[in-house]
Design a protein around this motif. Structure first.
Motif, short mmCIF file in Angstrom:
data_model
loop_
_atom_site.label_atom_id
_atom_site.label_comp_id
_atom_site.label_asym_id
_atom_site.label_seq_id
_atom_site.Cartn_x
_atom_site.Cartn_y
_atom_site.Cartn_z
N UNK A 211 0.80 -5.33 8.97
CA UNK A 211 1.16 -5.40 10.39
C UNK A 211 2.67 -5.27 10.58
N UNK A 212 3.44 -5.87 9.68
CA UNK A 212 4.89 -5.73 9.78
C UNK A 212 5.34 -4.29 9.54
N UNK A 213 4.63 -3.58 8.68
CA UNK A 213 4.95 -2.16 8.48
C UNK A 213 4.77 -1.38 9.78
N UNK A 214 3.69 -1.69 10.50
CA UNK A 214 3.46 -1.03 11.79
C UNK A 214 4.54 -1.40 12.81
N UNK A 215 4.94 -2.67 12.82
CA UNK A 215 6.00 -3.09 13.73
C UNK A 215 7.30 -2.38 13.40
N UNK A 216 7.60 -2.23 12.12
CA UNK A 216 8.81 -1.52 11.71
C UNK A 216 8.80 -0.08 12.24
N UNK A 217 7.66 0.61 12.09
CA UNK A 217 7.56 1.99 12.59
C UNK A 217 7.75 2.03 14.10
N UNK A 218 7.17 1.08 14.81
CA UNK A 218 7.32 1.04 16.27
C UNK A 218 8.78 0.88 16.67
#
Length: 314
Positions: free
Chosen positions: A146-153
């Motif tokens: 989930x943090x990886x997705x937040x980073x991309x966002x």
């Protein structure tokens, strides 16, 4: 009558969309609600069911047995915190709950060990340590995705959070809200925001979770069976200069006909490593959104909140 969150917030799949699409959908849900609901997270259902069984068995123990693991000496960070101990920030009444905390085990000599007390384990429940050590690792794994997705966002490299959360002071909380009387006033857990980076919550058999919308209405959060509820914590809000907001939420008493039943839930509070300095990301600071907060270490920020909610005194 306020709508259910299912009427306004989609349940996102971690399996059936590309990384970029999932990151955008997750970020948009966080930006609007401070919350998201996620399915297809890949956590072992049998392990989760075993965790519920063992948590209920622990809370059913006599009070004297539970108090043998009282967490007061370590600021409530490991072991048992008794019913009525915790209070929401700025609240006037203590919450109607008891809980158990599992944290990260660090190797002997690790420089961060001084900020994280060792785990304690109840001897009365066979397999408790093994089950919750494995569940902790599962939450850690999904939290990293989930943090990886937040980073991309946020326009960051996909692995940006890997080092900031490495050996972070994350907490798995086993929560029990005992039955209340049919005419009980108030709420089971007062309105509050979480201190950590993000929270991953496995649902509850009894409802009651509500979030405060931007227009000031309390919205019930009733996720589909097996889905995770994810919410932004104050650390992520501070890191993003409030671009991703930490949202007030609470647990209200159920309808009178359900007040004779216990409520159980299992949140995982994903934390930064204690020595990480929380400072606003440059891309989240602008003329329209100037820097709001000075830098602070994750450890110092956590201690501030633990004092505010009554788990440590100094």
């Amino acid at each position: 009558m306020p709508q259910s969150i299912l009427d306004t917030m989609p349940t996102l799949s971690m399996a059936n969309s590309g990384k970029a699409d999932f990151a955008q959908a997750l970020g948009e849900s966080f930006h609007r609600f401070g919350f998201a609901m996620v399915r297809d997270h890949g956590m072992d259902r049998a392990l989760i069911a075993d965790g519920w069984e063992k948590a209920k068995a622990f809370f059913a123990l006599p009070e004297a047995a539970k108090q043998a693991y009282n967490a007061a000496a370590n600021g409530g960070q490991r072991g048992y915190t008794a019913f009525g101990t915790e209070i929401a920030k700025n609240a006037t009444e203590n919450d109607l709950k008891e809980f158990w905390h599992v944290g990260r085990d660090l190797p002997t000599g690790d420089p961060l060990a001084a900020t994280m007390p060792p785990n304690v384990w109840p001897q009365e429940i066979a397999g408790f340590q093994d089950s919750f050590t494995r569940l902790y690792a599962e939450f850690d794994r999904v939290g990293g995705l989930l943090l990886s997705a937040i980073a991309l966002y946020l326009g960051l490299p996909e692995d940006w959070f890997a080092e900031p959360v490495h050996n972070g002071n994350s907490i798995l909380r086993l929560l029990h809200y005992p039955p209340v009387s049919a005419d009980a006033p108030g709420v089971r857990a007062g309105a509050h925001e979480d201190i950590n980076l993000i929270t991953l919550l496995l649902g509850a058999e009894e409802g009651g979770l509500q979030l405060l919308t931007r227009d000031g209405h309390w919205l019930p959060v009733n996720p589909p069976e097996g889905a995770l509820v994810i919410n932004v914590g104050d650390m992520l809000q501070r890191l993003t200069n409030h671009v991703l907001p930490s949202t007030s939420h609470r647990v209200v008493n159920p309808p009178p006909e359900r007040r004779g039943f216990s409520r159980y839930s299992m949140p995982f509070f994903l934390h930064l490593r204690p020595d990480f300095i929380i400072d606003a990301l440059p891309q989240c600071v602008s003329a329209d959104n100037p820097r709001r907060d000075p830098p602070i270490s994750a450890h110092d920020y956590l201690r501030q909140r633990l004092m505010e909610i009554g788990l440590i005194m100094t």
